[in-house]
Design a protein around this motif. Structure first.
Motif, PDB file in Angstrom:
ATOM      1  N   GLY A   1      27.184  27.500  36.980  1.00 21.17           N
ATOM      2  CA  GLY A   1      28.268  28.679  36.726  1.00 21.17           C
ATOM      3  C   GLY A   1      29.717  28.151  37.757  1.00 21.17           C
ATOM      4  N   LEU A   2      30.564  28.457  37.011  1.00 22.85           N
ATOM      5  CA  LEU A   2      31.986  28.450  37.538  1.00 22.85           C
ATOM      6  C   LEU A   2      32.705  29.868  37.387  1.00 22.85           C
ATOM      7  CD1 LEU A   2      34.135  26.750  38.896  1.00 22.85           C
ATOM      8  CD2 LEU A   2      34.958  26.196  36.657  1.00 22.85           C
ATOM      9  N   LYS A   3      33.055  30.394  38.518  1.00 20.52           N
ATOM     10  CA  LYS A   3      33.602  31.872  38.518  1.00 20.52           C
ATOM     11  C   LYS A   3      34.881  31.925  38.869  1.00 20.52           C
ATOM     12  CE  LYS A   3      32.193  34.824  41.437  1.00 20.52           C
ATOM     13  NZ  LYS A   3      33.501  35.609  41.898  1.00 20.52           N
ATOM     14  N   GLY A   4      35.644  32.813  38.154  1.00 17.95           N
ATOM     15  CA  GLY A   4      37.199  33.032  38.604  1.00 17.95           C
ATOM     16  C   GLY A   4      36.960  34.396  39.571  1.00 17.95           C
ATOM     17  N   PRO A   5      38.208  34.998  40.030  1.00 22.54           N
ATOM     18  CA  PRO A   5      37.882  36.238  40.872  1.00 22.54           C
ATOM     19  C   PRO A   5      37.436  37.255  40.163  1.00 22.54           C
ATOM     20  CG  PRO A   5      40.102  35.593  40.351  1.00 22.54           C
ATOM     21  CD  PRO A   5      39.311  34.460  39.910  1.00 22.54           C
ATOM     22  N   LEU A   6      36.849  38.310  40.624  1.00 25.30           N
ATOM     23  CA  LEU A   6      36.435  39.393  39.944  1.00 25.30           C
ATOM     24  C   LEU A   6      36.774  40.556  40.737  1.00 25.30           C
ATOM     25  CD1 LEU A   6      32.568  38.412  39.317  1.00 25.30           C
ATOM     26  CD2 LEU A   6      34.415  38.614  37.756  1.00 25.30           C
ATOM     27  N   LYS A   7      37.112  41.765  40.132  1.00 28.38           N
ATOM     28  CA  LYS A   7      37.451  43.036  40.524  1.00 28.38           C
ATOM     29  C   LYS A   7      36.196  43.845  40.424  1.00 28.38           C
ATOM     30  CE  LYS A   7      39.383  45.167  36.424  1.00 28.38           C
ATOM     31  NZ  LYS A   7      40.537  45.939  35.822  1.00 28.38           N
TER      32      LYS A   7
END
Length: 363
Positions: free
Chosen positions: A91-97
């Motif tokens: 997986g490749l993940k951007g920032p999460l709130k």
């Protein structure tokens, strides 16, 4: 030094104990893409454009991981996101709130628990052409990712008194120590430093330290040292070159890895990988969602891009990773097309286009 250090650092940044089905194929390989929140979709789009310019054989499967309540009221990631990760393993993940709502879990913590992402690996190496007070940083923080103070065990004892449990287990401590020493050996690193506070937390940190010592006995080719967390922080800002690979429990790793990122310019240029059991791995940008600039074409995609380079190396796609990394670092070193946080005035789209142009010139 910086350029060669980055090539070495990202070439074998993570060890795969199990070869995933996706990475064993010679054709297109599927990666679960979690764009995230705030600037996440913008920097994810930038990475996809750069991968397309490099003709990287990646098929993106985009998923949303905002938690939902499952049977029994337990929080879980949506089934389609879990199924995608179970298939792709990568997986490749951007920032999460994390939504501000009673009982809503940290999304990053939920992902770690769901996929048993036990090791956070964060290389911090000075980038040529990007000026900081330190010019020769070359170290790696390896953080136990599943327990410690982040186990989520808290309760009210009486009104006004809250207790939070720090959970340290023998198995998790041994596993992260073995990972750190294997990483050092596989990447021609010379030393591993165990970071702890066993002088104060004699039982919990004491157990972690004992497991590190036991594992070290099986790696006589790697120098082993142990150091208090506060001493590491002091020495780190005085002279980071004395450190190589550092391994530590969860909370210490969260703090120290961000400190180390500051040495090379911040979270906006720092890649990160989370390694789990059964061959699962999620690579991510560890900066915030930056809602104040979301949708304004001002975001810097470097951290997510370098994390994606780590991902390519992990998948065995070294040539593509090298091509993208070279174009990114050449763009930064040239200083003509940079986002504001890198010292320029260009848009995210301009920075992305410049990297794509340089990739095409490398063909």
């Amino acid at each position: 030094m910086a350029g060669s250090a980055w090539r070495s650092m990202l070439s074998q940044v993570v060890r795969r104990p199990v070869l995933s089905a996706a990475s064993s194929s010679r054709g297109m390989q599927t990666v679960t893409l979690i764009p995230g929140d705030g600037i996440g979709p913008e920097i994810s789009t930038a990475v996809m454009k750069i991968f397309e310019a490099a003709k990287a054989p990646i098929r993106w499967e985009e998923r949303n991981v905002t938690a939902i309540k499952g049977p029994g009221g337990r929080w879980m990631i949506p089934p389609d996101a879990k199924e995608s990760m179970d298939r792709s393993k990568i997986g490749l993940k951007g920032p999460l709130k994390t939504p501000i709502a009673a009982g809503h879990p940290s999304m990053n913590l939920l992902l770690r628990k769901t996929f048993d992402l036990y090791a956070n690996v964060r290389p911090c190496v000075s980038i040529e052409g990007y000026k900081t007070p330190y010019t020769d940083v070359d170290l790696v923080t390896i953080r136990e990712n599943t327990e410690g103070e982040y186990s989520g065990i808290e309760h009210v004892i009486v009104d006004g008194v809250v207790q939070s449990i720090k959970l340290i287990t023998e198995n998790a401590s041994r596993r992260i120590a073995e990972y750190a020493f294997e990483y050092a050996r596989n990447n021609q690193r010379n030393s591993v430093t165990a970071v702890h506070k066993a002088n104060i937390m004699r039982m919990s940190d004491g157990l972690f330290l004992r497991k590190c010592r036991e594992v070290a006995e099986n790696y006589k080719d790697i120098k082993f040292t142990e150091m208090y967390l506060d001493t590491v922080c002091l020495n780190m800002v005085q002279d980071p070159t004395q450190f190589d690979v550092l391994v530590m429990p969860n909370l210490y790793g969260d703090i120290l890895s961000d400190l180390c990122a500051g040495l090379i310019g911040g979270l906006g240029v720092t890649p990160s990988g989370n390694i789990g059991a059964n061959g699962v791995a999620i690579f991510e940008s560890v900066h915030g969602t930056a809602p104040d600039i979301a949708g304004m074409d001002m975001a810097n995609p470097t951290a997510l891009l370098l994390s994606a380079v780590m991902m390519l190396r992990h998948m065995g796609l070294h040539d593509y990773g090298q091509k993208i990394q070279t174009a990114c670092f050449d763009t930064i070193r040239d200083k003509k097309v940079l986002t504001k946080d890198l010292g320029g005035n260009s848009k995210c789209s301009d920075f992305t286009a410049e990297i794509c142009r340089r990739i095409q010139d490398l063909e």
